[in-house]
Design a protein around this motif. Structure first.
Motif, PDB file in Angstrom:
ATOM      1  N   VAL A  42      -0.713  -3.244   1.044  1.00  0.00           N
ATOM      2  CA  VAL A  42       0.226  -3.949   0.375  1.00  0.00           C
ATOM      3  C   VAL A  42       2.129  -3.993   0.558  1.00  0.00           C
ATOM      4  N   LEU A  43       2.049  -3.407   2.303  1.00  0.00           N
ATOM      5  CA  LEU A  43       3.537  -3.406   2.399  1.00  0.00           C
ATOM      6  C   LEU A  43       3.744  -5.268   2.181  1.00  0.00           C
ATOM      7  N   PRO A  44       3.262  -6.355   2.547  1.00  0.00           N
ATOM      8  CA  PRO A  44       3.697  -6.864   2.180  1.00  0.00           C
ATOM      9  C   PRO A  44       4.373  -7.622   1.028  1.00  0.00           C
ATOM     10  N   LYS A  45       4.055  -7.445   0.268  1.00  0.00           N
ATOM     11  CA  LYS A  45       3.900  -7.028  -1.039  1.00  0.00           C
ATOM     12  C   LYS A  45       5.509  -6.455  -1.440  1.00  0.00           C
ATOM     13  N   LEU A  46       6.263  -5.643  -0.712  1.00  0.00           N
ATOM     14  CA  LEU A  46       6.879  -5.113  -1.449  1.00  0.00           C
ATOM     15  C   LEU A  46       8.064  -5.991  -1.489  1.00  0.00           C
ATOM     16  N   GLY A  47       8.085  -6.811  -0.427  1.00  0.00           N
ATOM     17  CA  GLY A  47       9.825  -7.570  -0.269  1.00  0.00           C
ATOM     18  C   GLY A  47      10.856  -7.191   0.702  1.00  0.00           C
ATOM     19  N   ILE A  48       9.898  -6.601   1.183  1.00  0.00           N
ATOM     20  CA  ILE A  48      11.399  -5.887   2.301  1.00  0.00           C
ATOM     21  C   ILE A  48      11.133  -6.323   3.995  1.00  0.00           C
ATOM     22  N   PRO A  49      12.107  -6.532   4.302  1.00  0.00           N
ATOM     23  CA  PRO A  49      11.924  -7.309   6.298  1.00  0.00           C
ATOM     24  C   PRO A  49      10.987  -6.527   6.548  1.00  0.00           C
ATOM     25  N   LYS A  50      10.470  -6.928   7.265  1.00  0.00           N
ATOM     26  CA  LYS A  50       9.042  -5.746   8.114  1.00  0.00           C
ATOM     27  C   LYS A  50       9.805  -4.791   9.296  1.00  0.00           C
ATOM     28  N   GLU A  51      11.456  -5.676   9.794  1.00  0.00           N
ATOM     29  CA  GLU A  51      11.615  -4.568  10.578  1.00  0.00           C
ATOM     30  C   GLU A  51      12.968  -3.584   9.744  1.00  0.00           C
ATOM     31  N   LYS A  52      12.589  -3.569   8.364  1.00  0.00           N
ATOM     32  CA  LYS A  52      13.125  -2.229   7.743  1.00  0.00           C
ATOM     33  C   LYS A  52      12.515  -0.982   7.481  1.00  0.00           C
ATOM     34  N   TYR A  53      10.360  -1.341   8.088  1.00  0.00           N
ATOM     35  CA  TYR A  53      10.004  -0.704   7.774  1.00  0.00           C
ATOM     36  C   TYR A  53      10.239   0.997   8.537  1.00  0.00           C
ATOM     37  N   THR A  54      10.229   1.710   8.732  1.00  0.00           N
ATOM     38  CA  THR A  54      10.226   2.695   9.844  1.00  0.00           C
ATOM     39  C   THR A  54       9.366   4.055   9.063  1.00  0.00           C
ATOM     40  N   PHE A  55       8.255   4.601  10.136  1.00  0.00           N
ATOM     41  CA  PHE A  55       6.778   4.807  10.053  1.00  0.00           C
ATOM     42  C   PHE A  55       7.632   6.692  10.183  1.00  0.00           C
ATOM     43  N   ILE A  56       6.891   7.683  10.469  1.00  0.00           N
ATOM     44  CA  ILE A  56       7.711   9.040  10.468  1.00  0.00           C
ATOM     45  C   ILE A  56       6.166  10.066  10.506  1.00  0.00           C
ATOM     46  N   SER A  57       6.148  10.236  11.640  1.00  0.00           N
ATOM     47  CA  SER A  57       5.060  11.373  11.230  1.00  0.00           C
ATOM     48  C   SER A  57       5.181  12.669  11.592  1.00  0.00           C
ATOM     49  N   GLY A  58       4.114  13.400  12.018  1.00  0.00           N
ATOM     50  CA  GLY A  58       4.155  14.284  11.996  1.00  0.00           C
ATOM     51  C   GLY A  58       3.191  15.142  13.495  1.00  0.00           C
ATOM     52  N   ILE A  59       2.047  15.528  13.486  1.00  0.00           N
ATOM     53  CA  ILE A  59       0.617  15.589  14.066  1.00  0.00           C
ATOM     54  C   ILE A  59      -0.151  16.307  13.104  1.00  0.00           C
ATOM     55  N   GLY A  60      -1.142  16.000  14.153  1.00  0.00           N
ATOM     56  CA  GLY A  60      -2.498  15.780  12.798  1.00  0.00           C
ATOM     57  C   GLY A  60      -2.875  14.156  13.426  1.00  0.00           C
ATOM     58  N   CYS A  61      -4.609  13.937  12.917  1.00  0.00           N
ATOM     59  CA  CYS A  61      -5.293  13.411  12.879  1.00  0.00           C
ATOM     60  C   CYS A  61      -4.806  11.900  12.580  1.00  0.00           C
ATOM     61  N   SER A  62      -3.663  12.786  10.658  1.00  0.00           N
ATOM     62  CA  SER A  62      -3.006  11.370  10.107  1.00  0.00           C
ATOM     63  C   SER A  62      -2.447  10.865  10.594  1.00  0.00           C
ATOM     64  N   SER A  63      -1.080  12.142  11.370  1.00  0.00           N
ATOM     65  CA  SER A  63       0.087  11.853  12.333  1.00  0.00           C
ATOM     66  C   SER A  63       0.174  10.665  13.292  1.00  0.00           C
ATOM     67  N   ARG A  64      -0.820  10.039  13.553  1.00  0.00           N
ATOM     68  CA  ARG A  64      -1.254   8.570  14.927  1.00  0.00           C
ATOM     69  C   ARG A  64      -0.860   7.272  14.084  1.00  0.00           C
ATOM     70  N   PHE A  65      -1.079   8.109  12.728  1.00  0.00           N
ATOM     71  CA  PHE A  65      -0.962   6.251  11.838  1.00  0.00           C
ATOM     72  C   PHE A  65       0.857   5.365  12.254  1.00  0.00           C
ATOM     73  N   PRO A  66       1.518   5.874  13.161  1.00  0.00           N
ATOM     74  CA  PRO A  66       2.560   4.694  12.784  1.00  0.00           C
ATOM     75  C   PRO A  66       2.598   4.310  14.408  1.00  0.00           C
ATOM     76  N   TYR A  67       1.399   4.580  15.284  1.00  0.00           N
ATOM     77  CA  TYR A  67       1.038   3.800  15.981  1.00  0.00           C
ATOM     78  C   TYR A  67       0.511   2.478  16.147  1.00  0.00           C
ATOM     79  N   TYR A  68      -0.305   2.997  14.584  1.00  0.00           N
ATOM     80  CA  TYR A  68      -0.754   1.011  14.957  1.00  0.00           C
ATOM     81  C   TYR A  68      -0.554   0.170  13.534  1.00  0.00           C
ATOM     82  N   MET A  69       0.658   0.365  13.216  1.00  0.00           N
ATOM     83  CA  MET A  69       1.806  -0.407  11.949  1.00  0.00           C
ATOM     84  C   MET A  69       2.660  -1.001  12.801  1.00  0.00           C
TER      85      MET A  69
END
Ligand SMILES: Cc1ncc(C[n+]2csc(CCOP(=O)(O)OP(=O)(O)O)c2C)c(N)n1
Ligand SMILES: Cc1ncc(C[n+]2csc(CCOP(=O)(O)OP(=O)(O)O)c2C)c(N)n1
Ligand code: SF4
Ligand code: SF4
Ligand SMILES: [Mg+2]
Ligand SMILES: [Mg+2]
Lengths: 342, 622, 622, 342
Positions: A42-69
């Motif tokens: 989805v992200l490539p479709k939003l027309g936002i430069p890649k370096e503008k994306y920032t992912f912030i998570s807490g703790i949990g399985c789901s919160s490992r998400f930022p590492y993979y982006m």
């Protein structure tokens, strides 16, 4: 925005650009994989430069998400991601900030921050992975676990009345509230894109399967045979209709959503027409009231309204102050009040 | 000028005391500003109740403001008042015990009615007994005189009564030979929208002044000459204000906006209030939902490239500790201000104390060293907050900044610095590596060990940070045993290296001798004055004052060794003592006080004397 | 019995290692239980990844379980394995470096296929190179053999493959001459509902046993005789379990229910899990919304008269600090369990460390002393949690109880105590005063300084408590300066008095000598073993182990003085060292390790030897 | 309940029994005085022995409340009172536990605990003194302060979208939700009594005037001349009618509460009839949607339904465990698992 941050020259982004070099470490079969892949699409479709994306998570399985982006990422501490996002976005309205959280991270320890980021309408996108369990700590019940659930910490069944994340978000008058499910890639795409395009806090609950500790929690919604009866896709401007035969709909009775059956050829006039743009959150609350197993679970955008964002308001105050008072004069500031010279 | 007698004094300590509703803080600060503009050195100590407005006339409702003004250099608001202005019986009752025999008492006689006496717990009227016979008491029917003076103004009686503090102030201005200018000017500015109130207050002020001049009650008139301050332009400043201005100045020098994230708490809230007014300096203030959120938002703002700060008091720092540890792990520059108050728990919110030093150093899970700074006087807060930002940015680390209630609300003259004397603060964000090299978010500056400040929005610097142990250089998550040791060592070493940026300690007095007094934070004034007085008597005592509590200045160990005995006065139960004993294995003697009040000079003098006499004994015995 | 050779050994250290999905924890604990029932002394160390299930075959996905079983008294899971069972290439890669040359390796040959080799980062097959030439390698096609053995069972191949750990276990049982009984019994109980799985696992276990017996691959067969334990009934127990049982036992002896309020966190969650099962003991467990809520609920439950507890790990303790300080102020009995893990911040959640000592002692605003206990071994957790409740109730104070990841998950044989040997715990709630006297909620027991435990629902005891400073005796809010000093002193004195209830330290070894090793917590085993070995060689070294970290036992100072040098090994950067240096002004030498792993005996031996040689040098020089 | 706690022999209680010996230290004119006096009048009517009452508060002006009540009291720390109440009540279901909190204490720092105590339905009564300001810390804006409010910490106006406490409570599906106002003693009496009698968490928002820092925040609702138009009293079974002439009412239009004017003699049929006992919280949410200044502010009981309380469920699990497994046998417990004898 600091002057030094150069704008990137535009370039066509693809999913690959968003895949980091880190090995993905969720359990095989975890619903998180599909969510990750979908968002990377989805992200490539939003027309936002890649370096503008920032992912912030807490703790949990789901919160490992930022590492993979392959974006800027912050794996913070349990429950606090919305606070980091608020601080970051307040200073950097130019960024596209995404918060990744879980049902424990976002609704248990982090419930208050969620409430406040939503009411402030900070322009961040919040994806709450709801697997109705604590995954990372190996299987205790969560605030969304059903009453009576037996888990490691509730061997005799949970006695906590579950929270409905959508209701909480609406209670805080969130400007964008949606729900989707990890097995429906197309639906996730649509919802994520709408969230990404929304100006203001976008709150998305993702029903996510934890194969290890809560497998099949959303079985009815995922199973080919039951999904059409167990869920209802919200479509703007369309009546609330569901069922394999598209022969069931929702109308209002005594403030309650009521299921009616009908001949698909003759759609009743009194079905509710979906309109997520109502300023009034009561309609969306009515939808949120539809819960499994008694009623079909609504999937889609419950609410999408415009109100000023916190980060814009904050930065506007700065601008206005500079315009009306002139840029700060340090010399003058230090000499304010009664002074005397020796 | 009246023909009353004039006496010259070097310094005077006045305490204004009254009900919370009586405007004593205002009265005190007006006297302060006037005296400052007259060129006296000054030092102040407000003391207000925890209640917003306790029941009128009650003991807990008493609000007081003490100021010391002088023709010579002073450093404390005075051990004891020379003059007590008591606006009601409760104020007299609460404050009398601090007044030395022979001191002057000025009372509002009108307030000594049965109801008030009862509320203050008096079973008789002290003005009519011989309770006060050892003092010089001036009974003035302030309420009546004030009402009379304002007779012609068309305001309700209750409103008029509110001017009575200006009447009292007027009297004091005459007694101490002050001009009315500063206050007249202030009244006009403050109440400008309400001309009747302006008139009432001005009339009351003048009436008080003239009453004192004319009436036979007050017979003497004192002069306190201007003090010989260093050349420059001065203003009177409170610690919290100086702290806020220091941050703004640092932001100005760094050409980078401040983001101050905070949750209100006494006695730190005024920093939030002050900073929230300076939006045209680009200052963003975020009032967060709690202290944890404030810490989180600060980290987020630092990640984004701003000068990020948070401020709180002890209980709030406790709440921040988990998130602060995240800041340590991700090594981002930010400042955490802790304006200490009486503890533990909610403790004594409006009283001062220095009892968060150990929490500041150790109140986090794991081995988690962080630098700690502490200003010594209200005006020094300016430099110190500036310095905190400078060091945070240079070393990419959270800095803890320990103020306290006394510094926060106390005030003194401040020589306004020349802008060109302010150091520049250089902000360097990371740039994308060239030549196909990978970006290493935990590669360090060889000198400072600072890691790159790689802010979102910079193409090519995409990277991930977080609270799990980081691999050296790459910053990836690492469970490797030796890496954990390496990173733990690096985090400690980075803080230790800061010593290169910290000035050596200057000894006040001889570089060796019998007793060394070691202080930190707001005890500076009392300690230095005590040592100076004893040195003037020829005693072998010196003092040093620590503004850097982690790391310590590098000559500290050397200095400690040069004295037979070390005394450490602290407004806690021995927290710096613990660290110095552990680090330097010296048998330092703590002098502890947790009474919500700063040290008196005399208390420190006595402790030094007792050590001096012991050290004599030891010498004689050996 | 086969005609293969039999060798007698005193003790053996086996490490089972495989993918997280391979069931290595289960295999290890079965071997442990079997060995325990055979009468060996044992000590275990599980080591699992932070991920729930990292990608199959990857390095971070390796899970290991080490156990040491012996015919003599042992205290650690062994410095290094004698035998490594590696179920895949990643397991071999991660664990090989710990295996001494000449050690035995048993590998599942079938797993060494290209895909797995690649995932483990091998560019070749180590089984086919000479990487392993210095070890004794047994290559066994475990997967194939297991599948063959289960051929006739009607289960999918994937399910059958899950039994392969039992095949491996069977092999080890033969090698070390263990009976299959315990595991057979366990399989039946555990998988009873699924007869096919029972059959598969049993077949696999037996097939492994017979394969080892018959095949020519493994040639030797070892015997480790039972150890001579003290008479009694034993079970194998892990620290977290022992902690939970200690609490239940204390509740039983106090005839008062437990309320355990907690938020899950590694490695403390198992205490919540264990306690939540014992509802028929009246145990209430509340899974709170966060750690602050858990601390608050604990205070509420203590106020209500229960035995209230909370448990967490480092980051959670940080969050609790503000509320814990409230508990201190209101002086209610409760216990805070902190199962330490690698820090700072999220750190290394599944690894062990002792780095929360300073946080535990000082991580609160204000002067806020609290007692701290720390068990030394997994089984000692039982006594210590019992003791924590006893002291909390007797002194009406929060007690901090420091366990760690190694104690929590490590196990050893535990002599189950006789119920009649358990002390009674006397619960005394306050009674309404008679004779019209007012109830004084802060009047103290003259001996312990405990205040009354006045629980709601008792007529006549209505009173208010809170976090503001309390007036002595009445407990009303007090801003009085001297009262604050008095109460601060009383709070400190109460903790200090607890020394009367704490046993004196016993020195392991001579009461004086060259080197004293001081430990606390889970380093006990390694320290004591190191000291015993050196003493056996005639070295002048002794050790003491602190179970009470505040207050210290009263003979500690005396003991420290009797040694030339003091060594303090800690799994942190010198936290106990700091306290002992400050308190006793001794130049104690820290031995620090933060690598997520317990000390090896050898590491401590080396540190002692280096001190011994220095102390020799000093002697010679002087 | 510990055995040692003797039940009091009944005795007729009066307001006086609930007045402690502590001087009340609020500012003269503070709305807190009336709330205190009213509650002291209500408690004797609940038929609960005095020693069973326990008041737990956080920090704030309002939170000094327990000192003035001659009951058991706990002035805890900022925002955490619900957690203490949960712990206490879980072990002591016999007590009548009241939580006193403020808009900052309960909705800012303590928002999450409030959410969780409500969803769990712990049997405690929560009085939230909403003065839309931080009183004790001398006048910063609070989460209920109106947008644009100028305070010490928002000299240019607050940019935080305010929370509506009733909406939050309903989002958590609280079983009892009400609102009252400090100037209407009779109304407070009714609401407090109903709260006291409710089994489950009772949440009461009290509009409270802070004379010092936010005087007149509820002026329209309090002023004789405007109150009838500015507020609407909810009465069970009665249509939603307000206005001095009782000539205005509320009906439903498009999920919105709509004001209609009418001739008081001819009350329209389509006015909403107030029924707080609907299981469905959507109706109550509709009421909560009515906010000043555009619509009259509803006062009274929004919602009052029955669901099992957390404390009962917890204690039932204990009872059931004892009945089915027998009282815990320590000997057996210690010897569980594999044992061996030397
Ligand atoms: C302060 C703190 N408390 C507790 C934990 C332990 N913890 C980590 S994740 C988690 C819950 C995870 O549940 P959820 O948010 O639903 O995420 P999931 O793993 O299910 O994706 C807990 C309790 C922690 N890391 N930090
Ligand atoms: C941890 C902590 N943070 C901040 C404070 C300071 N504080 C005390 S009361 C309060 C807000 C009070 O507002 P509210 O709850 O609305 O109560 P009110 O005084 O208006 O009745 C604050 C911020 C504190 N006591 N503790
Ligand atoms: S434990 Fe559950 S949520 Fe976590 S990675 Fe595994 S399947 Fe996914
Ligand atoms: S500040 Fe406001 S809320 Fe607090 S006591 Fe005074 S009037 Fe009441
Ligand atoms: Mg979850
Ligand atoms: Mg308020």
């Amino acid at each position: 925005m600091p002057a030094e941050v150069a704008e990137n020259t535009e370039k066509k982004l693809t999913r690959k650009d968003f895949i980091s070099d880190q090995d993905v470490r969720w359990c095989p079969g975890c619903g998180d994989y599909a969510i990750l892949a979908t968002l990377q699409n989805v992200l490539p479709k939003l027309g936002i430069p890649k370096e503008k994306y920032t992912f912030i998570s807490g703790i949990g399985c789901s919160s490992r998400f930022p590492y993979y982006m392959e974006t800027f990422g912050f794996h913070s501490i349990h429950g606090r991601a919305p606070t980091l996002a608020t601080g970051l976005k307040s200073y950097r309205p130019d960024l596209s900030v995404w918060v990744i959280t879980g049902d424990g991270d976002g609704l248990s320890i982090g419930g208050n921050h969620l409430l406040h980021v939503l009411r402030r309408n900070v322009d961040v996108k919040i994806l709450l992975f709801n697997n109705r369990i604590y995954g990372l700590t190996k299987g205790q019940y969560s605030p969304t676990s059903e009453y009576g659930k037996k888990t490691k910490s509730s061997p005799f069944g949970s006695i906590d009345h579950p929270l409905n994340p959508i209701k909480i978000a609406l209670g805080a008058e969130a400007s964008f509230v949606a729900r989707t499910v990890d097995t429906d890639v197309k639906h996730m795409m649509e919802v994520f894109q709408a969230a990404g395009e929304h100006k203001g806090t976008a709150f998305v609950e993702i029903l996510q399967n934890c194969v290890i500790f809560n497998d099949g929690a959303f079985h009815a919604i995922n199973d080919k045979n039951t999904k059409d009866e167990a869920s209802l896709k919200l479509e703007e401007g369309q009546p609330l209709i569901f069922g394999k035969e598209r022969n069931k709909g929702i109308r209002l009775k005594n403030f309650e959503p009521e299921v009616v059956e009908f001949d698909p050829e003759k759609i009743p006039e009194d079905l509710i027409i979906h309109n997520p743009h109502q300023d009034n959150p009561v309609y969306a609350q009515l939808l949120a009231r539809m819960e499994a197993p008694l009623q079909p679970v609504p999937l889609g955008i419950f609410r999408e309204v415009q109100r000023p964002t916190y980060d814009d308001l904050l930065n506007e105050q700065i601008e206005t102050a500079i315009q009306t008072q002139g840029p700060g004069n340090l010399e003058k500031l230090l000499h304010s009040g009664d002074t005397w010279t020796v | 000028m009246s023909k009353k007698s004039v006496e010259k004094l070097e310094n005077v300590v006045i305490r204004f005391a009254g009900d919370s509703g009586d405007g004593m803080q205002l009265t005190g600060s007006q006297f302060t500003n006037t005296s400052a503009v007259l060129g006296n050195d000054i030092s102040t100590l407000p003391d207000f109740p925890a209640e917003i407005r306790a029941p009128a006339g009650s003991l807990p409702g008493v609000s007081a403001f003490q100021l010391n003004f002088s023709s010579s250099d002073i450093r404390t608001p005075g051990d004891a008042p020379d003059v007590l202005v008591a606006m009601n019986p409760a104020a007299l009752k609460v404050n009398l015990k601090d007044l030395p025999k022979g001191g002057i008492i000025i009372v509002n006689e009108d307030a000594f009615i049965d109801r008030n006496l009862e509320r203050a717990g008096y079973d008789h009227n002290p003005l009519e007994s011989d309770d006060l016979q050892e003092y010089r008491v001036f009974k003035v029917p302030i309420s009546t005189l004030n009402q009379n003076a304002l007779e012609e103004i068309d305001l309700p009686g209750k409103s008029k009564d509110r001017s009575k503090n200006f009447f009292a102030l007027g009297m004091m201005y005459w007694m101490y030979d002050r001009s009315l200018e500063v206050t007249l000017h202030w009244i006009k500015k403050k109440f400008g929208k309400n001309p009747k109130v302006v008139e009432a207050n001005i009339k009351a002020l003048k009436a008080g002044f003239h009453y004192a001049e004319t009436a036979e009650v007050i017979s003497t008139h004192y002069k306190v000459e201007p003090s010989k301050l260093e050349k420059g332009t001065y203003r009177n400043i409170m610690g919290n204000q100086a702290t806020a201005l220091g941050f703004v100045a640092a932001s100005h020098q760094a050409k980078t906006p401040l983001v101050y994230c905070s949750y209100p708490i006494t006695p730190a809230s005024d920093v939030l209030h002050e900073l929230s007014r300076h939006k045209n300096f680009g200052v963003r203030t975020i009032q967060c939902e709690d202290e944890i959120a404030a810490m989180g938002a600060t980290i987020g703002a630092a990640f984004g490239g701003s000068l990020a700060l948070t401020g709180t008091s002890g209980p709030g720092l406790a709440l921040k500790s988990e998130a602060l540890n995240l800041a340590l792990m991700v090594e981002l520059p930010l400042v955490v201000l802790n304006v200490q108050r009486g503890g533990p728990s909610t403790g004594l919110p409006t009283k001062t104390e220095q009892s968060d030093l150990l929490q500041t150093l150790y109140g986090r899970n794991g081995d988690s060293p962080l630098p700690v700074l502490a200003p010594a006087t209200p005006s020094e807060c300016f430099q110190m907050s500036f310095e905190a930002i400078r060091l945070a940015v240079k070393y990419r680390t959270p800095i803890l900044y320990l103020s306290d209630g006394y510094l926060a609300n106390g005030s003194e003259p401040w020589r306004i610095p020349d802008l060109k004397d302010l150091p520049e603060i250089k902000i360097e964000y990371a740039k994308a590596p060239t030549g196909g090299k990978a970006f290493l978010p935990y590669e360090r500056n060889p000198e400072t060990l600072a890691r790159p400040w790689a802010i979102p929005g910079t193409p090519g610097l995409e990277h991930r940070v977080g609270g799990l142990e980081k691999a050296d250089k790459t910053g990836n998550v690492s469970y490797d045993p030796m890496n954990h040791q390496t990173m733990t060592n690096l985090r400690a070493e980075k803080v230790a290296r800061m010593v290169q940026d910290i000035p050596d300690i200057q000894v006040n007095g001889d570089p060796s001798g019998q007793v060394l007094v070691v202080g930190w934070g707001s005890t500076y004034g009392a300690i230095t004055s005590a040592v100076d007085r004893l040195r003037a008597l020829g005693q072998s005592v010196s003092s040093i004052h620590l503004r850097h509590l982690n790391p310590f200045p590098k000559n500290l160990g050397e200095i400690l060794k040069n004295f037979d005995q070390v005394l450490i006065p602290e407004m806690n139960m021995g927290q710096l003592s613990l660290i110095l004993r552990a680090k330097y294995l010296i048998d330092a003697k703590p002098l502890n006080k947790v009474q919500g009040q700063p040290f008196k000079i005399q208390e420190i003098i006595e402790a030094i004397q007792s050590l001096l006499s012991k050290s004599q004994e030891v010498k004689h015995a050996s």
